[in-house]
Design an enzyme around this catalytic site. Structure first.
Site, PDB file in Angstrom:
ATOM      1  N   ALA A   1       3.983   4.021   0.922  1.00  0.00           N
ATOM      2  CA  ALA A   1       4.733   4.491   2.081  1.00  0.00           C
ATOM      3  C   ALA A   1       6.005   3.516   2.322  1.00  0.00           C
ATOM      4  O   ALA A   1       5.920   2.977   3.602  1.00  0.00           O
ATOM      5  CB  ALA A   1       3.864   4.946   3.178  1.00  0.00           C
TER       6      ALA A   1
ATOM      7  N   GLN B   1     -10.321  -2.312   2.304  1.00  0.00           N
ATOM      8  CA  GLN B   1      -9.895  -3.174   3.525  1.00  0.00           C
ATOM      9  C   GLN B   1      -9.822  -2.301   4.785  1.00  0.00           C
ATOM     10  O   GLN B   1      -9.275  -2.972   5.657  1.00  0.00           O
ATOM     11  CB  GLN B   1      -8.607  -3.714   3.175  1.00  0.00           C
ATOM     12  CG  GLN B   1      -7.452  -2.809   3.086  1.00  0.00           C
ATOM     13  CD  GLN B   1      -6.167  -3.796   2.728  1.00  0.00           C
ATOM     14  OE1 GLN B   1      -6.131  -4.207   1.411  1.00  0.00           O
ATOM     15  NE2 GLN B   1      -5.135  -3.883   3.786  1.00  0.00           N
TER      16      GLN B   1
ATOM     17  N   MET C   1       0.900  -1.423  -0.044  1.00  0.00           N
ATOM     18  CA  MET C   1       0.063   0.081   0.031  1.00  0.00           C
ATOM     19  C   MET C   1       0.939   1.119  -0.142  1.00  0.00           C
ATOM     20  O   MET C   1       0.428   2.333   0.318  1.00  0.00           O
ATOM     21  CB  MET C   1      -0.802  -0.129   1.270  1.00  0.00           C
ATOM     22  CG  MET C   1      -1.860  -1.178   1.055  1.00  0.00           C
ATOM     23  SD  MET C   1      -3.432  -0.745   2.014  1.00  0.00           S
ATOM     24  CE  MET C   1      -2.768  -0.888   3.666  1.00  0.00           C
TER      25      MET C   1
ATOM     26  N   GLN D   1       5.930 -11.681   7.338  1.00  0.00           N
ATOM     27  CA  GLN D   1       5.326 -12.092   8.583  1.00  0.00           C
ATOM     28  C   GLN D   1       4.776 -11.220   9.449  1.00  0.00           C
ATOM     29  O   GLN D   1       3.753 -11.563  10.419  1.00  0.00           O
ATOM     30  CB  GLN D   1       6.674 -12.920   9.105  1.00  0.00           C
ATOM     31  CG  GLN D   1       6.158 -13.489  10.632  1.00  0.00           C
ATOM     32  CD  GLN D   1       7.405 -14.010  11.569  1.00  0.00           C
ATOM     33  OE1 GLN D   1       8.349 -14.075  10.965  1.00  0.00           O
ATOM     34  NE2 GLN D   1       7.025 -13.906  12.770  1.00  0.00           N
TER      35      GLN D   1
ATOM     36  N   GLY E   1      11.423  -2.894   5.325  1.00  0.00           N
ATOM     37  CA  GLY E   1      10.531  -4.149   5.424  1.00  0.00           C
ATOM     38  C   GLY E   1      10.062  -4.493   3.971  1.00  0.00           C
ATOM     39  O   GLY E   1      10.178  -5.480   3.641  1.00  0.00           O
ATOM     40  N   HIS E   2       9.355  -3.469   3.287  1.00  0.00           N
ATOM     41  CA  HIS E   2       8.959  -3.887   1.774  1.00  0.00           C
ATOM     42  C   HIS E   2      10.068  -3.884   0.958  1.00  0.00           C
ATOM     43  O   HIS E   2       9.998  -5.043   0.198  1.00  0.00           O
ATOM     44  CB  HIS E   2       8.268  -2.457   1.522  1.00  0.00           C
ATOM     45  CG  HIS E   2       7.010  -1.967   2.200  1.00  0.00           C
ATOM     46  ND1 HIS E   2       6.841  -0.942   2.865  1.00  0.00           N
ATOM     47  CD2 HIS E   2       5.725  -2.579   2.282  1.00  0.00           C
ATOM     48  CE1 HIS E   2       5.706  -0.880   3.367  1.00  0.00           C
ATOM     49  NE2 HIS E   2       4.957  -1.727   3.055  1.00  0.00           N
TER      50      HIS E   2
ATOM     51  N   HIS F   1       9.148   1.309   3.209  1.00  0.00           N
ATOM     52  CA  HIS F   1      10.327   1.468   4.143  1.00  0.00           C
ATOM     53  C   HIS F   1      11.095   0.001   3.976  1.00  0.00           C
ATOM     54  O   HIS F   1      10.942  -0.889   3.024  1.00  0.00           O
ATOM     55  CB  HIS F   1       9.756   1.387   5.644  1.00  0.00           C
ATOM     56  CG  HIS F   1       8.757   0.075   5.888  1.00  0.00           C
ATOM     57  ND1 HIS F   1       8.872  -1.258   5.994  1.00  0.00           N
ATOM     58  CD2 HIS F   1       7.342   0.279   6.217  1.00  0.00           C
ATOM     59  CE1 HIS F   1       7.701  -1.790   6.154  1.00  0.00           C
ATOM     60  NE2 HIS F   1       6.767  -0.831   6.350  1.00  0.00           N
TER      61      HIS F   1
HETATM   62  P1  AMP Z   1       1.495  -2.989   3.561  1.00  0.00           P
HETATM   63  O1  AMP Z   1       1.858  -1.971   2.584  1.00  0.00           O
HETATM   64  O2  AMP Z   1       1.548  -2.579   4.757  1.00  0.00           O
HETATM   65  O3  AMP Z   1       0.269  -3.617   3.058  1.00  0.00           O
HETATM   66  O4  AMP Z   1       2.557  -4.124   3.208  1.00  0.00           O
HETATM   67  C1  AMP Z   1       2.972  -4.832   2.167  1.00  0.00           C
HETATM   68  C2  AMP Z   1       3.732  -6.021   2.240  1.00  0.00           C
HETATM   69  O5  AMP Z   1       4.859  -5.789   3.086  1.00  0.00           O
HETATM   70  C3  AMP Z   1       2.867  -7.083   3.466  1.00  0.00           C
HETATM   71  O6  AMP Z   1       3.326  -8.485   2.916  1.00  0.00           O
HETATM   72  C4  AMP Z   1       3.492  -6.693   4.712  1.00  0.00           C
HETATM   73  O7  AMP Z   1       3.428  -7.988   5.320  1.00  0.00           O
HETATM   74  C5  AMP Z   1       4.938  -6.659   4.264  1.00  0.00           C
HETATM   75  N1  AMP Z   1       5.595  -5.825   5.351  1.00  0.00           N
HETATM   76  C6  AMP Z   1       5.114  -4.740   6.115  1.00  0.00           C
HETATM   77  N2  AMP Z   1       5.990  -4.407   7.228  1.00  0.00           N
HETATM   78  C7  AMP Z   1       6.825  -5.046   7.048  1.00  0.00           C
HETATM   79  C8  AMP Z   1       8.185  -5.392   7.878  1.00  0.00           C
HETATM   80  N3  AMP Z   1       8.503  -4.638   8.698  1.00  0.00           N
HETATM   81  N4  AMP Z   1       8.858  -6.394   7.536  1.00  0.00           N
HETATM   82  C9  AMP Z   1       8.582  -7.184   6.317  1.00  0.00           C
HETATM   83  N5  AMP Z   1       7.537  -7.480   5.741  1.00  0.00           N
HETATM   84  C10 AMP Z   1       6.767  -5.978   6.008  1.00  0.00           C
END
Ligand code: AMP
Length: 281
Positions: free
Chosen positions: A32, A61, A30, A150, A36-37, A34
């Site tokens: 923004a 959602q 979605m 995760q 993690g992505h 970081h």
């Molecule tokens: P989001 O943009 O929050 O919908 O996340 C997109 C993907 O990135 C999803 O599969 C999340 O689980 C993953 N994600 C978000 N934060 C982290 C993180 N800190 N470490 C690893 N994967 C992440």
């Protein structure tokens, strides 16, 4: 990095790659973005020749319209990060592209128990909307591998069920949670924390670690560990815990014994921001 806004343009490109037998990895987000992505992009690049990322803030959602309105958007920075990470394709659709027939879902999948508890209980409708957009995106991209974090543990379990139920030709890869130096799980929502809340937020991962330590002591029962950890969060000024639960890591059922593979999951509100985290134990 190629950027596509239209389904048909993206599919034309992917079709050509598929014809040549190129293995495709997909990272839905979605935005923004970081580190993690980016770890998911790197995981995809290690295993696939073509990596596709999507950025789409999915309106269906968000059970809380305020949360949707405040969801951070940092698109030019996202594009730079993805391009630096070597992502091949960015899919950046409009709401109309994803939902040409409107936001309403004709036949939502019934996931049962696994989607009704924890996040499902605290965010009614959230997993229906998530499953709706993931289904649409998977049908558009049709990747060999789907990379998910995760960090959203219950979400990736539900997507695993979704892939099976729809008989899709995609394998799900769960990637570990990337954390800040102090242990806070990276999240797009962290940028909404003020300085005080950001400091307090470390208590979330600390409490998960505490649960893991307490679990190692044979005298401690799962229920009492849960209670203790919830209480600890409750007593932390600024934190409003929603749940702290230790569950079976595969089914999210209440565990019968400590020898099962377990996961501790928590959700809290902190300075007007809702944060989730979990730890496999
Ligand atoms: P989001 O943009 O929050 O919908 O996340 C997109 C993907 O990135 C999803 O599969 C999340 O689980 C993953 N994600 C978000 N934060 C982290 C993180 N800190 N470490 C690893 N994967 C992440």
């Amino acid at each position: 990095m190629l950027i596509f806004k239209r389904v048909k343009d993206l599919q034309k490109h992917l079709k050509a790659a598929k014809k040549q037998g190129v293995k495709t990895g997909f990272v839905p987000t979605m935005g923004a973005l970081h580190a993690g992505h980016i770890s998911l992009i790197s995981a995809s690049k290690r295993r696939c020749k073509l990596t596709v990322c999507s950025i789409f803030v999915n309106p269906t959602q968000f059970n809380d319209p305020n949360d949707f309105d405040k969801y951070p958007v940092t698109i030019s920075n996202d594009i730079e990060m993805l391009s630096d990470a070597g992502c091949d394709v960015l899919f950046l659709p409009s709401v109309k592209e994803i939902y040409p027939n409107g936001l309403e879902q004709k036949k939502p999948i019934n996931f049962g128990f696994i989607a009704n508890i924890l996040e499902g209980a605290f965010r009614p409708g959230h997993f229906n909307g998530m499953a709706q957009v993931v289904t649409r995106l998977l049908k558009i991209v049709n990747p060999d591998l789907l990379f998910m974090g995760q960090k959203d543990y219950q979400q990736q379990l539900i997507v695993g069920v979704l892939i099976k139920k729809l008989h899709l030709n995609t394998a799900l890869v769960m990637c570990p949670t990337t954390r800040e130096k102090d242990g806070l799980a990276m999240s797009s929502r962290n940028m909404r924390l003020d300085a005080v809340s950001r400091k307090t937020a470390v208590q979330i991962s600390k409490t998960l670690n505490l649960a893991q330590r307490l679990l190692q002591n044979p005298k401690n029962e799962i229920a009492s560990i849960q209670q203790k950890c919830f209480q600890k969060l409750l007593e932390t000024p600024g934190i409003e815990p929603e749940y702290f639960e230790i569950r079976n890591a595969k089914t999210l059922e209440i565990p019968k014994r400590k020898t099962e593979k377990l996961v501790a999951l928590t959700a809290v509100k902190l300075g007007g921001v809702r944060l989730i985290d979990n730890l496999l134990m």
